[in-house]
Design an enzyme around this catalytic site. Structure first.
Site, short mmCIF file in Angstrom:
data_model
loop_
_atom_site.label_atom_id
_atom_site.label_comp_id
_atom_site.label_asym_id
_atom_site.label_seq_id
_atom_site.Cartn_x
_atom_site.Cartn_y
_atom_site.Cartn_z
N HIS A 32 11.63 50.28 -26.07
CA HIS A 32 11.38 48.88 -26.43
C HIS A 32 11.81 47.97 -25.29
N ASP A 74 -6.52 31.95 -2.02
CA ASP A 74 -6.22 33.15 -2.80
C ASP A 74 -4.77 33.51 -2.50
N TRP A 100 18.18 51.30 -22.09
CA TRP A 100 17.40 50.93 -20.91
C TRP A 100 18.28 50.96 -19.66
N SER A 126 5.46 48.35 -7.73
CA SER A 126 4.54 47.30 -8.14
C SER A 126 5.20 45.93 -8.04
N SER A 127 6.42 45.82 -8.56
CA SER A 127 7.08 44.51 -8.53
C SER A 127 7.36 44.07 -7.11
N HIS A 180 21.84 42.49 -13.27
CA HIS A 180 22.09 41.09 -13.54
C HIS A 180 21.09 40.17 -12.86
N GLU A 212 18.23 40.89 -12.30
CA GLU A 212 17.03 41.12 -13.09
C GLU A 212 16.92 40.13 -14.25
N TYR A 260 17.91 37.20 -14.38
CA TYR A 260 17.45 35.90 -13.89
C TYR A 260 16.03 35.97 -13.41
N SER A 263 9.94 23.17 -16.56
CA SER A 263 10.02 22.00 -15.69
C SER A 263 8.65 21.44 -15.38
N HIS A 310 30.24 41.80 -15.15
CA HIS A 310 30.54 41.26 -16.49
C HIS A 310 29.90 42.12 -17.58
N HIS A 311 29.03 43.04 -17.18
CA HIS A 311 28.51 44.00 -18.16
C HIS A 311 29.45 45.18 -18.33
N THR A 364 23.05 26.01 -14.40
CA THR A 364 22.15 26.09 -15.54
C THR A 364 22.26 24.82 -16.37
N LYS A 418 20.24 22.09 -15.01
CA LYS A 418 18.83 22.19 -15.40
C LYS A 418 18.61 21.62 -16.80
N ARG A 467 25.87 47.93 -31.25
CA ARG A 467 24.44 48.04 -30.98
C ARG A 467 24.07 49.51 -30.81
C1 HEA Z 1 11.98 40.57 -22.98
C2 HEA Z 1 12.61 41.44 -23.61
C3 HEA Z 1 12.66 41.66 -25.08
C4 HEA Z 1 11.88 41.18 -26.10
C5 HEA Z 1 10.71 40.24 -26.01
C6 HEA Z 1 12.42 41.71 -27.31
C7 HEA Z 1 11.89 41.45 -28.58
C8 HEA Z 1 12.40 41.95 -29.75
N1 HEA Z 1 13.50 42.76 -29.88
FE1 HEA Z 1 14.57 43.57 -28.36
N2 HEA Z 1 15.65 44.35 -26.84
C9 HEA Z 1 15.53 44.06 -25.52
C10 HEA Z 1 14.62 43.19 -24.96
C11 HEA Z 1 13.65 42.50 -25.68
N3 HEA Z 1 13.49 42.51 -27.03
C12 HEA Z 1 16.51 44.78 -24.75
C13 HEA Z 1 16.71 44.70 -23.24
C14 HEA Z 1 17.23 45.53 -25.65
C15 HEA Z 1 18.41 46.47 -25.36
C16 HEA Z 1 17.95 47.86 -25.35
C17 HEA Z 1 19.05 48.82 -25.18
O1 HEA Z 1 20.04 48.74 -25.94
O2 HEA Z 1 18.96 49.65 -24.28
C18 HEA Z 1 16.68 45.23 -26.97
C19 HEA Z 1 17.17 45.77 -28.15
C20 HEA Z 1 16.78 45.36 -29.40
C21 HEA Z 1 17.47 45.67 -30.60
C22 HEA Z 1 18.76 46.46 -30.70
C23 HEA Z 1 18.46 47.89 -30.81
C24 HEA Z 1 19.68 48.69 -30.80
O3 HEA Z 1 20.71 48.27 -30.29
O4 HEA Z 1 19.59 49.82 -31.33
C25 HEA Z 1 16.78 45.11 -31.64
C26 HEA Z 1 17.16 45.19 -33.05
O5 HEA Z 1 16.85 44.37 -33.82
C27 HEA Z 1 15.66 44.43 -31.06
C28 HEA Z 1 14.70 43.74 -31.78
C29 HEA Z 1 13.68 42.98 -31.20
C30 HEA Z 1 12.67 42.31 -31.97
C31 HEA Z 1 12.52 42.34 -33.45
C32 HEA Z 1 11.87 41.66 -31.05
C33 HEA Z 1 10.68 40.80 -31.37
O6 HEA Z 1 10.76 39.60 -30.68
C34 HEA Z 1 9.39 41.50 -31.09
C35 HEA Z 1 8.22 40.70 -31.65
C36 HEA Z 1 6.89 41.29 -31.37
C37 HEA Z 1 6.19 42.07 -32.21
C38 HEA Z 1 6.77 42.48 -33.51
C39 HEA Z 1 4.86 42.62 -31.84
C40 HEA Z 1 3.69 41.85 -32.33
C41 HEA Z 1 3.04 42.30 -33.56
C42 HEA Z 1 2.44 43.48 -33.84
C43 HEA Z 1 2.53 44.69 -33.00
C44 HEA Z 1 1.67 43.63 -35.04
C45 HEA Z 1 2.30 44.40 -36.09
C46 HEA Z 1 3.28 43.59 -36.77
C47 HEA Z 1 3.61 43.75 -38.07
C48 HEA Z 1 2.89 44.69 -38.96
C49 HEA Z 1 4.76 42.97 -38.67
N4 HEA Z 1 15.69 44.59 -29.71
C1 HEA Z 2 16.93 36.07 -19.46
C2 HEA Z 2 17.93 36.80 -19.51
C3 HEA Z 2 19.37 36.41 -19.51
C4 HEA Z 2 19.97 35.22 -19.16
C5 HEA Z 2 19.34 33.96 -18.62
C6 HEA Z 2 21.37 35.41 -19.37
C7 HEA Z 2 22.32 34.44 -19.11
C8 HEA Z 2 23.68 34.65 -19.17
N1 HEA Z 2 24.31 35.77 -19.59
FE1 HEA Z 2 23.40 37.44 -20.33
N2 HEA Z 2 22.51 39.17 -20.79
C9 HEA Z 2 21.18 39.44 -20.77
C10 HEA Z 2 20.17 38.57 -20.41
C11 HEA Z 2 20.41 37.29 -19.95
N3 HEA Z 2 21.61 36.66 -19.86
C12 HEA Z 2 20.91 40.79 -21.20
C13 HEA Z 2 19.55 41.45 -21.31
C14 HEA Z 2 22.14 41.34 -21.49
C15 HEA Z 2 22.46 42.73 -22.04
C16 HEA Z 2 22.12 43.85 -21.17
C17 HEA Z 2 22.42 45.12 -21.87
O1 HEA Z 2 23.62 45.46 -21.97
O2 HEA Z 2 21.49 45.78 -22.34
C18 HEA Z 2 23.13 40.31 -21.20
C19 HEA Z 2 24.49 40.51 -21.33
C20 HEA Z 2 25.44 39.61 -20.89
C21 HEA Z 2 26.83 39.92 -20.75
C22 HEA Z 2 27.48 41.28 -21.02
C23 HEA Z 2 27.85 41.38 -22.43
C24 HEA Z 2 28.35 42.71 -22.78
O3 HEA Z 2 27.60 43.69 -22.68
O4 HEA Z 2 29.51 42.79 -23.17
C25 HEA Z 2 27.44 38.79 -20.31
C26 HEA Z 2 28.89 38.66 -20.02
O5 HEA Z 2 29.32 37.88 -19.31
C27 HEA Z 2 26.41 37.78 -20.16
C28 HEA Z 2 26.64 36.49 -19.73
C29 HEA Z 2 25.64 35.57 -19.45
C30 HEA Z 2 25.89 34.24 -18.95
C31 HEA Z 2 27.22 33.62 -18.68
C32 HEA Z 2 24.66 33.68 -18.76
C33 HEA Z 2 24.42 32.30 -18.19
O6 HEA Z 2 23.39 32.33 -17.23
C34 HEA Z 2 24.08 31.29 -19.25
C35 HEA Z 2 24.17 29.90 -18.70
C36 HEA Z 2 23.68 28.85 -19.66
C37 HEA Z 2 24.44 28.02 -20.41
C38 HEA Z 2 25.91 28.09 -20.41
C39 HEA Z 2 23.81 27.01 -21.32
C40 HEA Z 2 23.40 25.71 -20.70
C41 HEA Z 2 24.50 25.01 -20.01
C42 HEA Z 2 24.96 23.78 -20.36
C43 HEA Z 2 24.38 23.00 -21.47
C44 HEA Z 2 26.00 23.21 -19.50
C45 HEA Z 2 27.33 22.98 -20.08
C46 HEA Z 2 27.95 24.17 -20.66
C47 HEA Z 2 29.21 24.55 -20.50
C48 HEA Z 2 30.15 24.03 -19.49
C49 HEA Z 2 29.76 25.56 -21.46
N4 HEA Z 2 25.22 38.31 -20.52
CU LIG Z 3 24.46 39.84 -16.62
#
Ligand code: HEA
Ligand code: HEA
Ligand SMILES: [Cu+2]
Ligand code: CUA
Lengths: 525, 286, 263
Positions: A77, A106, A142, A169-170, A253, A255, A257, A268, A302-303, A328, A331, A450
């Site tokens: 997923h 292009d 993942w 590809s990326s 990390h 990634e 962003y 924007s 931080h992860h 952030t 922004k 999780r």
């Molecule tokens: C961009 C990234 C992205 C997006 C878009 C989503 C979207 C969603 N994610 Fe996911 N998710 C991750 C990135 C993302 N996730 C990541 C990185 C993890 C961590 C994995 C890991 O632990 O290694 C994770 C893990 C994760 C978990 C935790 C699993 C676990 O820890 O075991 C769950 C559980 O609820 C979840 C749920 C969902 C759901 C419900 C959506 C929904 O938003 C999805 C909505 C879309 C659809 C549902 C499809 C459209 C509709 C159809 C196909 C038609 C059929 C529909 C019906 C019949 C109802 N995600």
């Molecule tokens: C689009 C993807 C995205 C983005 C933008 C971010 C943004 C941030 N993430 Fe997140 N993060 C993930 C995707 C993302 N993360 C994913 C996928 C994981 C799990 C991976 C995995 O384990 O599978 C993860 C996990 C993750 C962890 C690890 C948690 C754990 O496993 O224990 C942490 C810990 O520091 C963290 C921190 C942050 C912080 C500080 C930001 C900051 O960039 C957020 C900054 C924004 C704000 C704070 C809000 C706006 C700010 C204001 C309004 C200003 C004023 C605010 C204050 C002074 C408070 N993230």
């Molecule tokens: Cu991070």
């Protein structure tokens, strides 16, 4: 989106028709379309996997799938959503829009552009095929941490290679974006006049080129540890499983962003259009983006707060992570200031953009909480983290992509989409996505880890709510699919400048944008 | 800088990319099957490699034809340059991952395993003392000799540095339109590259045959062979590219004022050179 | 249970400190959120085209930009200071009165009371294990403490600084009891350290928190905290035949060894 084809077929010199047109194309609009359609398909595939997850978690006890299959669903997923849905969606938007926005004929390297796309279906064919191999597909999350990842069955090398190909590809896609932005701007389109979407993509592309090879290195080491006796990740040989985590998150990390900066660019672009007011603080937006990119390289651990790092390391990574809130925040404040005293209307793109600002910020707040190392000792690997990243990814990245799709559909297809359907899609999505993910905060704080297929009964109620939200959110996306098909096939004709307040070169060409645009560079005011 | 002069050459559809995708897929699936012990693997792998070679020859053939045919404006040339620069940057980061692993092992994991983290070394590894180079606490029975900087690596360093000079001389010759000097020094560069690979192969032979130093000699063997191995692969690719470019020089494909193909390869060669210096210092000397 | 909304305050000084940090940051973000979203909603209601407003054209203000860079910075510092204090505290394992070594296995825990000659394995209890099979038909809510019960609890004394040495045999696990306030990864080949002082007697349930394969969801942790003297008694009981039995079982492979071998 296909509506453009017959309009242009006659002056499509290469003369390839039908399938070959799409296979061999070097046209940025064709490739953009391919990317976008691909991304939509992968969103449905990844979403279907998410629904398997949510179905199993609907109630305690194992009803639907075996735990190992559950882990495969979780892992795939995430891989499908990240590498198949969000990144290709952004690349598709880049392909379509960047040449239009900078006034280029292009992309800079059109043939390579084709290859960037056409690697993806092959890579994902391999990845998805692993689910059917003996021993099943990837099930280590993942993040693919060793030693667990090394317990994968026959699928192991195929998973690694599939990810290698996605990485290639990326990288090629990003090289193309950078070369286009640096080299293909129309005269007068100085860097500080570029639309923010272009700026954010420039920086994203840089991030991608910097970190995708690091991921490739990490998984290559996994491969050699598995098959060639190296011991990078094994203590007995002097390595360390945690070393993998460092390398992975050095990629991982930045990634995340990569998955959000283009979204910032989209928002924007859209907010000023519907506020009918110029973007507030253009240059600070650029600097903030650059700062986020810079900081993203020094926060990776931080992860890993719970792996047992030395105190100094934990402190450093905690402080650095917290700092990201500052740019952030700039922004977010700039977006609000752009809306301030504008003359707003709320068509679907604007609705998604506004929802993005609110819900992404909520995700950012929970990110900031996670950044507090001692508190993360409790949050880590719970549904609180899952809630955090779905807020930034789904209501962040996906919502921005939706906003972009609505915003530019008229330019792509030449038709206005059905606004009523769009509003339905927006409201249903926004309500259900919160039903889906908000309770996950509670679950995580209450102690639900999780990546588990089953849980103790005190978590049952909120999981039930979350699953219901999940199905509803998934169903709501079908409205979008229908809307896109409808829009491609017909509808009210779109004007060149489809939105009243829209600025930018892309609105100077007709809708749909002709197959070739800016063969001679436009004049930039 | 940012101007589109005249019209930018946008190639018409090309089937090479899709051929490349098929090739690469066949290559990796073959490799995967091979690693899983299937007899089909090597054939599929070879097929994929062959398809890729055809693809590369065909694709670059198109590019060369278009270039020689004068279709590329200066702006196209600049796109190629940016492309090459960022490609090399990505390669740098790829090596960065392996250098990172080396630094981590040397400054963190090995010391931790051998007493810097008392609990770890006491309770799991019986307080074993490890000094770099090491095969790790679980392989203390493994006797091996590390690969020192002398003599082969130092000779190889000189060879690569010299090749950096010869290619620069060749480049100046190209700009001065002195064909003979150009071609002579290009072949010299190719020869130096080949010599490097030969010596590197000999070094590996020595390691396996006499030093008991192998890919599975713990973290030292892992980092040593992965770093030098990937570097060696890059030298090999670089040498092939140099040979191709030399043949193209002989055919007169390059003009003193326009010869990106040449320069791209030269950049790549310098990059390979610089990585080697890093290796020489961090793998062999320190 | 819809009432489960927040982090536990736990039963240790550290867990309370962490809870306080958590709440502090939570409320800070709530306030920032209210201000930011408040301004935004105000604007969305007042500054609409349908109300006939003419859009302003301002697009820049260095002063404002500086303000909203500096204020968040200050807020961050106010979070970082207490966080640093708690973190330093948490990492201080000195002066421990006893040491327990925790080892993660696929998929159960091994405990060793260092220097006490007591060690045993702790697995998911039988009732949960039966009910958790795919399609078992057993209603989880009919099982006592479904998925959070073990065959042998880790018994610990209250009011004692206990040091934990945490490691793993096969893959990475993570030992977590929310009421103690932390989790720590168990990494094969390395030993992590941490500590706790439990204030109140009671049974505290936790679980493995790092994905460790098929049965990651099924390796709970149960800590039973008892008064000091009770603990001494319990420990003495373990040293006898009882403890011996557990130890031999561990060595010559009940299903621990079998499961490891079958991997
Ligand atoms: C961009 C990234 C992205 C997006 C878009 C989503 C979207 C969603 N994610 Fe996911 N998710 C991750 C990135 C993302 N996730 C990541 C990185 C993890 C961590 C994995 C890991 O632990 O290694 C994770 C893990 C994760 C978990 C935790 C699993 C676990 O820890 O075991 C769950 C559980 O609820 C979840 C749920 C969902 C759901 C419900 C959506 C929904 O938003 C999805 C909505 C879309 C659809 C549902 C499809 C459209 C509709 C159809 C196909 C038609 C059929 C529909 C019906 C019949 C109802 N995600
Ligand atoms: C689009 C993807 C995205 C983005 C933008 C971010 C943004 C941030 N993430 Fe997140 N993060 C993930 C995707 C993302 N993360 C994913 C996928 C994981 C799990 C991976 C995995 O384990 O599978 C993860 C996990 C993750 C962890 C690890 C948690 C754990 O496993 O224990 C942490 C810990 O520091 C963290 C921190 C942050 C912080 C500080 C930001 C900051 O960039 C957020 C900054 C924004 C704000 C704070 C809000 C706006 C700010 C204001 C309004 C200003 C004023 C605010 C204050 C002074 C408070 N993230
Ligand atoms: Cu991070
Ligand atoms: Cu052990 Cu998860």
């Amino acid at each position: 989106m296909t509506a453009t084809t017959h309009d242009d077929a006659h002056h499509h010199e290469a003369g390839y028709g039908g399938l070959r047109r799409w296979l061999f194309t070097t046209n940025h609009k064709d490739i953009g379309t391919l990317y976008l359609l691909w991304s939509l398909a992968m969103f449905l595939v990844g979403g279907a996997m998410a629904l398997v997850i949510r179905a199993e978690l609907f109630q305690p006890g194992l009803q639907v799938v075996d735990p190992y299959f559950f882990n495969q669903m979780t892992t795939n997923h995430a891989l499908v959503m990240i590498f198949g849905a969000v990144m290709p969606a952004f690349t598709g938007l880049a392909n379509w829009m960047i040449p239009l926005m900078v006034g280029a004929p292009d992309m800079a390297l059109p043939r390579m552009n084709n290859w960037s796309f056409w690697l993806l279906p092959f890579a994902f064919a391999i990845l998805l095929a692993t689910l059917f191999m003996p021993g099943g597909g990837a099930a280590g999350g993942w993040t693919m941490y060793p030693p667990l990842m090394l317990q994968t069955g026959d699928a192991f090398p195929f998973i690694i290679f599939a990810i290698h190909i996605m990485g290639i590809s990326s990288i090629m896609g990003s090289i193309n974006v950078i070369a286009t932005i640096l080299n293909m701007r129309a005269p007068g389109m100085t860097l500080m006049k570029m639309p923010l979407f272009v700026w954010t993509w420039l920086i994203t592309a840089y991030l991608m080129i910097a970190v995708m090879p690091v991921l490739a290195g990490a998984i290559t080491m996994l491969l050699t540890d598995q098959y060639f006796g190296t011991t990078f990740f094994s203590a007995a040989g002097g390595g360390d499983p945690v070393l993998y985590q460092h390398i992975f998150w050095f990629f991982g990390h930045p990634e995340v962003y990569i998955l959000i900066l283009p979204a910032f660019g989209i928002v924007s672009t859209i907010i000023p259009t519907f506020a009918r007011k110029p973007l507030f603080g253009y240059s600070s937006m650029v600097y903030a983006t650059a700062s986020i990119a810079f900081l993203s390289f020094i926060v990776w651990a931080h992860h890993m707060f719970t792996v047992g790092m030395p105190l100094a390391g934990e402190l450093f990574f905690m402080y650095a992570t917290m700092l990201i809130a500052v740019p952030t925040g700039v922004k977010v404040f700039n977006w609000v200031a752009t809306m301030w005293r504008g003359a707003m209307t709320f068509e679907t793109p604007m609705l998604f953009a506004v929802a993005f600002v609110i819900l992404f910020t909520i995700g950012g707040f929970s990110g900031l909480m996670l950044a507090i190392a001692p508190a993360d000792f409790q949050y880590h690997d719970t549904y609180f983290v899952v809630a955090h990243f779905h807020y930034v990814l789904v209501t962040g990245a996906i919502f921005a992509i939706m906003a972009a799709a609505y915003y530019w559909l008229p330019k792509w297809t030449g038709h206005m989409y059905d606004e009523r359907l769009g509003q339905w899609h927006f409201w249903l999505s926004t309500i259900t996505v919160n039903v889906l993910f908000f309770p996950q905060h509670f679950l995580g704080l209450a102690g639900m880890p999780r990546r588990i297929p089953d849980y103790s009964v005190q978590f049952a109620d909120w999981n039930l709510v979350s699953s219901l939200g999940g199905f509803a959110f998934g169903l709501s996306q079908l409205i979008f699919v229908w809307l896109v098909i409808k829009c491609a096939r017909g509808g009210q004709r779109a004007e060149a400048r489809a939105w009243e307040g829209a600025e930018g070169l892309e609105w100077e060409v007709p809708s749909p944008a002709p197959h070739h645009t800016f063969d001679t560079p436009p004049a930039v005011r | 800088m940012a101007q589109a002069q005249g019209s930018y050459y946008v190639p018409h559809g090309s089937y090479w990319p899709i051929v490349g995708s098929v090739g690469i897929t066949s290559l990796v699936v073959g490799m995967g099957l091979y690693l899983e012990g299937s007899t089909w693997g090597p054939y599929l792998l070879a097929l994929g490699a062959a398809v890729l070679v055809v693809m590369i020859v065909g694709w670059f053939g198109d590019v060369i034809r278009e270039g020689v045919g004068g279709l590329y404006s200066d702006q196209v040339d600049r796109s190629f340059r940016w492309g090459m620069v960022w490609f090399i940057f990505s390669e740098v980061m790829f090596f960065g991952a392996f250098f990172g692993a080396l630094f981590y092992a040397r400054t963190l994991s090995v010391p931790w395993l051998s007493g810097a983290d008392p609990e770890t070394s006491r309770y799991i590894w019986d307080s074993v003392v490890l000094n770099w180079p090491t095969a790790g606490p679980g392989n203390t029975a493994m006797e091996f000799e590390p690969m020192g900087p002398w003599p082969l690596p130092t000779i190889n360093t000189l060879i690569l540095l010299t090749s950096g000079v010869t290619i620069t001389i060749a480049h100046h010759a190209l700009k001065a339109n002195e064909r003979l000097r150009l071609i002579g020094f290009m072949w010299a560069t190719v020869a130096l590259g080949t010599l490097f690979i030969g010596l590197q192969a000999y070094e590996y032979y020595e390691a396996y045959a006499h030093l008991n130093l192998r890919l599975d000699t713990g973290i030292y063997g892992s980092t040593f062979f992965m770093l030098t191995g990937f570097h060696g692969m890059h030298v090999l690719i670089g040498t092939i590219m140099l040979a191709v470019i030399t043949l193209r020089c002989m055919r007169g494909h390059f003009r003193p004022e326009a010869h990106f193909g040449f320069e791209g390869v030269a950049w790549y060669w310098h990059f390979v050179d610089v990585v080697w210096l890093g290796l020489y210092i961090f793998v062999y000397i320190l | 249970d819809f009432g489960l909304l927040n982090m536990t305050e736990g039963v240790t000084e550290s867990s309370r400190q962490i809870y306080d940090l958590h709440m502090r940051i939570f409320w800070i973000t709530v306030v920032i959120g209210l201000v930011v979203f408040g301004a935004m909603f105000y604007s969305m209601f007042r500054h609409r085209k349908s109300r006939g407003v003419k859009p302003a054209q301002f697009h820049h203000s260095t002063a404002v930009e500086i303000v909203w860079t500096v204020i968040p910075l200050i807020i961050l510092v106010s979070m970082a200071v207490p966080a640093t204090r708690v973190l330093i505290d948490l990492e201080d394992t000195s002066d421990a009165e006893m040491t327990v070594k925790v080892t993660g296995y696929q998929w159960f825990w091994g405990y060793e009371y260092m220097g006490e000659d007591v060690q045993f394995f702790s697995r998911l209890d039988e009732a949960s294990n039966r009910a958790r099979q795919l399609g078992s038909g057993i209603d989880p809510s009919s099982v006592d403490n479904y998925l959070q019960n073990v065959d042998r609890r880790l018994v610990l004394p209250v009011d004692t600084k206990i040091r934990f040495l945490i490691t793993a045999e096969d893959v990475i696990h993570s030992w977590w009891v929310p009421d103690l306030g932390w989790k720590k990864d168990a990494i094969p080949g390395f030993v992590n350290q941490t500590w706790t002082v439990i204030d109140e007697p009671g049974v505290y349930r936790g679980r493995c928190a790092e994905l460790c394969g098929r049965d990651h969801g099924f390796m709970p942790v149960v800590v039973e905290a008892v008064a000091q003297d009770e603990y001494e008694q319990w420990l003495a009981g373990q040293r006898g035949d009882d403890g011996e039995a557990a130890r031999t079982a561990a060595v010559d492979g009940d299903d621990a060894g079998a499961r490891l071998a079958a991997r």
